[in-house]
Design a protein around this motif. Sequence first.
Motif, PDB file in Angstrom:
ATOM      1  N   GLY A  32       2.603  -5.867  -9.656  1.00 12.82           N
ATOM      2  CA  GLY A  32       2.881  -4.920  -8.793  1.00 12.82           C
ATOM      3  C   GLY A  32       2.215  -4.554  -7.508  1.00 12.82           C
ATOM      4  O   GLY A  32       1.249  -5.181  -7.456  1.00 12.82           O
ATOM      5  N   VAL A  33       3.138  -4.112  -6.667  1.00 18.26           N
ATOM      6  CA  VAL A  33       2.779  -3.779  -5.186  1.00 18.26           C
ATOM      7  C   VAL A  33       3.002  -2.407  -4.784  1.00 18.26           C
ATOM      8  O   VAL A  33       3.922  -1.841  -5.142  1.00 18.26           O
ATOM      9  CB  VAL A  33       3.378  -4.670  -4.251  1.00 18.26           C
ATOM     10  N   ARG A  34       1.751  -1.789  -4.216  1.00 17.64           N
ATOM     11  CA  ARG A  34       2.048  -0.368  -3.658  1.00 17.64           C
ATOM     12  C   ARG A  34       3.072  -0.272  -3.028  1.00 17.64           C
ATOM     13  O   ARG A  34       3.434  -1.413  -1.976  1.00 17.64           O
ATOM     14  CB  ARG A  34       0.662   0.078  -3.148  1.00 17.64           C
ATOM     15  N   LYS A  35       3.926   0.883  -2.951  1.00 14.85           N
ATOM     16  CA  LYS A  35       4.851   0.940  -1.824  1.00 14.85           C
ATOM     17  C   LYS A  35       4.547   1.107  -0.211  1.00 14.85           C
ATOM     18  O   LYS A  35       5.223   0.294   0.263  1.00 14.85           O
ATOM     19  CB  LYS A  35       5.731   2.117  -2.438  1.00 14.85           C
ATOM     20  N   GLY A  36       3.412   1.386  -0.287  1.00 14.86           N
ATOM     21  CA  GLY A  36       2.891   1.632   1.172  1.00 14.86           C
ATOM     22  C   GLY A  36       2.486   0.065   1.773  1.00 14.86           C
ATOM     23  O   GLY A  36       3.021  -0.353   2.891  1.00 14.86           O
ATOM     24  N   ASP A  37       2.247  -0.936   0.962  1.00 11.56           N
ATOM     25  CA  ASP A  37       2.098  -2.224   1.018  1.00 11.56           C
ATOM     26  C   ASP A  37       3.160  -2.914   1.435  1.00 11.56           C
ATOM     27  O   ASP A  37       3.024  -3.732   2.303  1.00 11.56           O
ATOM     28  CB  ASP A  37       1.267  -3.060   0.150  1.00 11.56           C
ATOM     29  N   VAL A  38       4.181  -2.537   0.675  1.00 11.32           N
ATOM     30  CA  VAL A  38       5.505  -3.372   0.908  1.00 11.32           C
ATOM     31  C   VAL A  38       6.100  -2.867   2.335  1.00 11.32           C
ATOM     32  O   VAL A  38       6.528  -3.696   3.207  1.00 11.32           O
ATOM     33  CB  VAL A  38       6.573  -2.667  -0.338  1.00 11.32           C
ATOM     34  N   THR A  39       5.759  -1.534   2.650  1.00 12.22           N
ATOM     35  CA  THR A  39       6.307  -1.185   4.043  1.00 12.22           C
ATOM     36  C   THR A  39       5.487  -1.812   5.146  1.00 12.22           C
ATOM     37  O   THR A  39       5.922  -2.047   6.213  1.00 12.22           O
ATOM     38  CB  THR A  39       6.225   0.403   4.168  1.00 12.22           C
ATOM     39  N   LYS A  40       4.225  -1.931   4.967  1.00 13.33           N
ATOM     40  CA  LYS A  40       3.435  -2.570   5.772  1.00 13.33           C
ATOM     41  C   LYS A  40       3.752  -4.062   6.061  1.00 13.33           C
ATOM     42  O   LYS A  40       3.562  -4.723   7.169  1.00 13.33           O
ATOM     43  CB  LYS A  40       1.935  -2.611   5.448  1.00 13.33           C
ATOM     44  N   HIS A  41       4.212  -4.923   4.901  1.00  9.19           N
ATOM     45  CA  HIS A  41       4.724  -6.011   5.074  1.00  9.19           C
ATOM     46  C   HIS A  41       5.802  -6.279   6.027  1.00  9.19           C
ATOM     47  O   HIS A  41       6.071  -7.185   6.787  1.00  9.19           O
ATOM     48  CB  HIS A  41       5.072  -6.609   3.729  1.00  9.19           C
ATOM     49  N   PHE A  42       6.705  -5.212   5.842  1.00  4.11           N
ATOM     50  CA  PHE A  42       7.975  -5.356   6.765  1.00  4.11           C
ATOM     51  C   PHE A  42       7.966  -4.539   8.034  1.00  4.11           C
ATOM     52  O   PHE A  42       9.004  -4.234   8.834  1.00  4.11           O
ATOM     53  CB  PHE A  42       9.241  -4.672   5.985  1.00  4.11           C
ATOM     54  N   ASP A  43       6.801  -4.174   8.595  1.00  3.81           N
ATOM     55  CA  ASP A  43       6.194  -3.676   9.568  1.00  3.81           C
ATOM     56  C   ASP A  43       6.865  -4.190  10.994  1.00  3.81           C
ATOM     57  O   ASP A  43       6.464  -5.453  11.046  1.00  3.81           O
ATOM     58  CB  ASP A  43       5.009  -3.063   9.869  1.00  3.81           C
ATOM     59  N   GLY A  44       7.728  -3.762  11.736  1.00  2.00           N
ATOM     60  CA  GLY A  44       8.249  -4.248  12.751  1.00  2.00           C
ATOM     61  C   GLY A  44       9.467  -5.182  12.655  1.00  2.00           C
ATOM     62  O   GLY A  44      10.341  -5.478  13.611  1.00  2.00           O
TER      63      GLY A  44
END
Length: 78
Positions: A32-44
């Motif tokens: 699993g991955v934290r939801k915040g880390d998913v959003t950071k991955h797609f930042d920009g």
Amino acid sequence: MPTNEPPKEPKGKRMGECEGAVLEFLASRPGGVRKGDVTKHFDGRYDRSNVYRAIRALTTAQAVHEAAGMVAAAGAAR
């Protein structure tokens, strides 16, 4: 007038670009991955609210499991 036709099945919605990207990202992770880390991955690339909306839509479609702020691709999606 009653007809002999079976009831129509509701048509499912197609997966959007953001949902597909999120699902592909989660499927490439072993756990699993934290939801915040998913959003950071797609930042920009995608807006943060769109990523959260995609996670919610994938959870509703049972393609992603969510628990305690962690998300993981379902076994069938891998």
